[in-house]
Design an enzyme around this catalytic site. Structure first.
Site, PDB file in Angstrom:
ATOM      1  N   LYS A 172      20.502 -56.064   2.200  1.00 38.79           N
ATOM      2  CA  LYS A 172      19.698 -54.831   2.307  1.00 38.79           C
ATOM      3  C   LYS A 172      19.025 -54.410   0.998  1.00 38.79           C
ATOM      4  O   LYS A 172      18.898 -53.227   0.699  1.00 38.79           O
ATOM      5  CB  LYS A 172      20.555 -53.665   2.839  1.00 38.79           C
ATOM      6  CG  LYS A 172      21.290 -53.987   4.128  1.00 38.79           C
ATOM      7  CD  LYS A 172      22.238 -52.874   4.520  1.00 38.79           C
ATOM      8  CE  LYS A 172      23.203 -53.322   5.595  1.00 38.79           C
ATOM      9  NZ  LYS A 172      24.154 -52.325   6.014  1.00 38.79           N
TER      10      LYS A 172
ATOM     11  N   ASP B  23      31.980 -49.775   9.995  1.00 37.51           N
ATOM     12  CA  ASP B  23      31.515 -48.701  10.883  1.00 37.51           C
ATOM     13  C   ASP B  23      31.964 -48.873  12.331  1.00 37.51           C
ATOM     14  O   ASP B  23      32.189 -47.889  13.043  1.00 37.51           O
ATOM     15  CB  ASP B  23      29.996 -48.518  10.788  1.00 37.51           C
ATOM     16  CG  ASP B  23      29.211 -49.752  11.202  1.00 37.51           C
ATOM     17  OD1 ASP B  23      29.807 -50.822  11.387  1.00 37.51           O
ATOM     18  OD2 ASP B  23      27.976 -49.650  11.317  1.00 37.51           O
TER      19      ASP B  23
END
Length: 498
Positions: free
Chosen positions: A195, A230
């Site tokens: 990212k 997550d």
């Protein structure tokens, strides 16, 4: 004069006939191209087929890979990562807990006050902070000092209602959405950055220790109680609200699943058997692949041109990052080979990822008589201004084909998890409820996808079993879920439970 008149009439007749022939030829040519366009669509639809027997094969292939991934590291395309979470929230957790959610160019700091005794979240506050681009390619100390300073400021500004008892240390759940080899509930080695981050001196380091050292430099007395993925956080958030939750699935930009496994069914687990006898497994199911997956030439091309060819094949046909791009690729071929949008291919249509899944979703759900939402999106996003109703209907059908395949295949994945857990049948005299916590923008906002997913799961399970399976939306696993895992792995747990 008569001969001239006859001659003119003949010439005019020939001209009219010639003009008519041109019109007929154009119509035939246009009709032929339309037929070609419909052939491309029909062929794509057939290759995307997901009949129930195929979905059962996909589910069974998922189970085989789950077993292989649990048996040994690297034994399967499914990593089946041991999360070290063996103690999920019960709803009795009490006190103030914190979370840090670092997963991209922004990070969030959260504070959650829990009421205890099957209580609820009494209070929650958060702040979002942007990371300067220079810190994304700088040093580990620079990044974590910046994050720790924001966390210290967040703590310093809290009101008296969050004051801890004397001698009590603050506790934090740390969601870190980058590849990590986790070695305990509160330690993990960074494998690589993604990212847009590239901080070489952090790779190979314990990411929890890096943050803890930075907090110490800031004079912030806070213990990192849990390092969280997550998807595992979504499971924790679901379990806090409903003790029947045993699995979680994220259907968003990407896709993943986690579930509760018996420790005895994890051959690669080398540690002691936890008191609960259970362990949450982070499947990393996006990397699943099988010969039973209905892949098309468009999927193969998308994969070959991606940043990670050969990886995340399942994710590339079910998740929000890719659905709109698959639609674009099919439309592009129809434009090139069947002049679907006229004699020239619209330039914007050639641009990869120009057609996002939110646009696809908006077109798919358009119920206006003239499909004006489709028309306006084609104009605004692809700069295609003149389309007939017939063309717009074809585009809606194409969106339906892509979304249906994705939704049905994700339902097959859930069936695989349920079968692995023995929750796909009803045992004599038993009617246990099984709850799956769901999160992600695709599931939450793309109603046609969500409805198809839920209906397919019912179809696969059958009427009787599907009544025992409940799908619940569990929001913000990366934030609240992380704080809840800090609570369930608190050093003061005995005090809370007494």
């Amino acid at each position: 004069m008569g001969k001239v008149a006859v001659g003119v009439a003949v010439v005019c007749g020939i001209a009219v006939a010639a003009a008519a022939a041109v019109v007929v030829h154009r119509k035939m040519k246009k009709s032929g191209k339309w037929v070609k366009g419909m052939e491309i669509l029909k062929e794509f639809e057939e290759k995307c087929g997901t009949p129930i027997p195929k979905l059962r094969q996909v589910a069974d292939a998922m189970i085989v890979e789950m077993h292989a991934g649990l048996a040994s590291e690297g034994g399967s395309k499914l990593k089946m990562i041991i999360s070290h979470v063996d103690n999920l929230p019960t709803g009795n957790e009490k006190g103030v807990f914190y979370a840090l959610d670092l997963g991209g160019t922004n990070f969030r700091v959260l504070r959650v006050q829990l009421g205890g005794k099957r209580g609820c979240i009494v209070n929650q506050q958060f702040e979002e902070v942007s990371i300067p681009p220079s810190l994304m390619t700088g040093t580990s100390d620079a990044l974590f000092d910046y994050i720790a300073a924001a966390l210290a400021k967040f703590v310093a500004q809290e009101g008296p209602e969050f004051k801890l008892n004397p001698g009590r240390q603050r506790e934090l759940g740390f969601t870190f959405s980058f590849p990590v080899m986790q070695s305990s509930i509160a330690s993990g080695t960074l494998l690589k950055w993604t990212k847009g981050f590239s901080i070489d001196d952090a790779v190979g380091q314990d990411i929890v220790a890096e943050l803890a050292n930075a907090m110490e430099r800031q004079g912030l007395d806070m213990r990192i109680a849990a390092l969280v993925n997550d998807t595992v956080g979504t499971l924790a958030g679901g379990r806090y609200n409903n003790n029947k939750v045993v699995a979680s699935v994220i259907l968003g930009t990407g896709s993943n699943a986690a579930y509760v496994e018996r420790v005895h069914a994890i051959p690669k687990w080398q540690g002691l058997v936890p008191k609960s006898g259970e362990m949450v497994i982070n499947m990393e199911w996006g990397n699943f692949r099988s010969s039973h997956l209905p892949l098309t030439e468009y999927d193969h091309a998308l994969d070959a041109e991606s940043l990670n060819p050969g990886e995340q094949i399942y994710e590339k046909i079910i998740s929000g990052m890719y659905l709109g791009e698959i639609v674009r690729r099919v439309l592009c071929r129809m434009a090139e080979e069947a002049a679907f949008f006229g004699d020239t291919v619209p330039p914007k249509l050639k641009k990869p990822f120009v057609l996002g899944t939110p646009v696809m979703s908006a077109m798919h759900r358009d119920t206006s008589p003239d499909l004006k939402v489709v028309a306006s999106n084609l104009k605004d996003v692809l700069e295609i201004s003149s389309t007939s109703l017939k063309m717009r209907k074809v585009i809606v059908e194409l969106c339906n084909i892509v979304a249906t395949r994705g939704a049905r295949l994700s339902a097959a994945g859930v069936l695989g998890i349920l079968k692995k857990m023995g929750r796909d049948t009803i045992k004599a005299g038993e009617k246990q409820k099984t709850v799956i916590a769901m999160d992600g923008g695709l599931y939450e906002h793309y109603s046609e996808y969500r409805n198809c997913f839920e209906n397919t799961l019912k179809e696969l399970l059958g009427e009787e079993v599907s009544q025992t399976i409940v799908i619940e939306h569990s929001n913000d696993g990366s934030g609240i879920g992380a704080a809840l895992l800090a609570a369930s792995h608190s050093q003061y747990l005995e005090i809370y439970e007494s």
